[in-house]
Design a protein around this motif. Structure first.
Motif, short mmCIF file in Angstrom:
data_model
loop_
_atom_site.label_atom_id
_atom_site.label_comp_id
_atom_site.label_asym_id
_atom_site.label_seq_id
_atom_site.Cartn_x
_atom_site.Cartn_y
_atom_site.Cartn_z
N TRP A 12 4.54 -0.86 2.04
CA TRP A 12 5.45 -0.15 2.93
C TRP A 12 5.15 1.34 2.96
N SER B 82 8.17 6.19 10.24
CA SER B 82 7.64 6.46 8.91
C SER B 82 8.77 6.48 7.88
N ARG C 177 2.36 5.39 10.17
CA ARG C 177 3.28 5.80 11.23
C ARG C 177 3.38 7.32 11.30
N LYS D 135 12.11 1.07 3.34
CA LYS D 135 11.83 -0.33 2.95
C LYS D 135 11.17 -0.35 1.58
N ILE E 206 2.32 1.78 5.31
CA ILE E 206 2.82 1.69 6.69
C ILE E 206 3.50 2.99 7.07
N SER E 207 4.26 3.56 6.15
CA SER E 207 4.91 4.84 6.39
C SER E 207 3.88 5.92 6.69
N ALA F 291 9.95 2.91 7.21
CA ALA F 291 9.04 2.17 6.33
C ALA F 291 9.18 2.64 4.88
#
Length: 94
Positions: A9, A25, A16, A31, A12-13, A28
């Motif tokens: 995650w 961002s 983004r 999360k 992913i952040s 994520a």
């Protein structure tokens, strides 16, 4: 492994953030924190996204949280977080 999921995650952040999607961002990174509430890099990502958005108050709050966790879980991050927090505080002064 929950640590790997939290790290995923965070990646992913970061992705983004690089695309200019600060809100995505932050989402994520949150999360990642649901999986590992002590994830210093996820806390940093949230802080730096708020900083990028010009929201100094939230950036300060999240940097303080990151610093508190770093002192326990990631001592190597403490100095950079202190510097970042000082810079944000200085920007907030009238």
């Amino acid at each position: 492994n929950s640590v790997n999921k939290a790290d995923s995650w965070v990646l992913i952040s970061q992705y983004r953030y690089r695309r200019g999607d600060e809100k995505g961002s932050i989402e994520a990174a949150h999360k990642a924190l649901e999986i590992d509430p002590h994830h210093v890099i996820a806390l940093e990502k949230i802080a730096f996204n708020y900083l990028e958005m010009g929201d100094l108050q939230n950036a300060k709050i999240w940097l303080e949280k990151a610093l508190k966790e770093a002192e326990i879980y990631a001592p190597g991050q403490v100095d950079i977080l202190k510097i970042s927090l000082t810079q944000v505080r200085n920007q907030m002064k009238p």
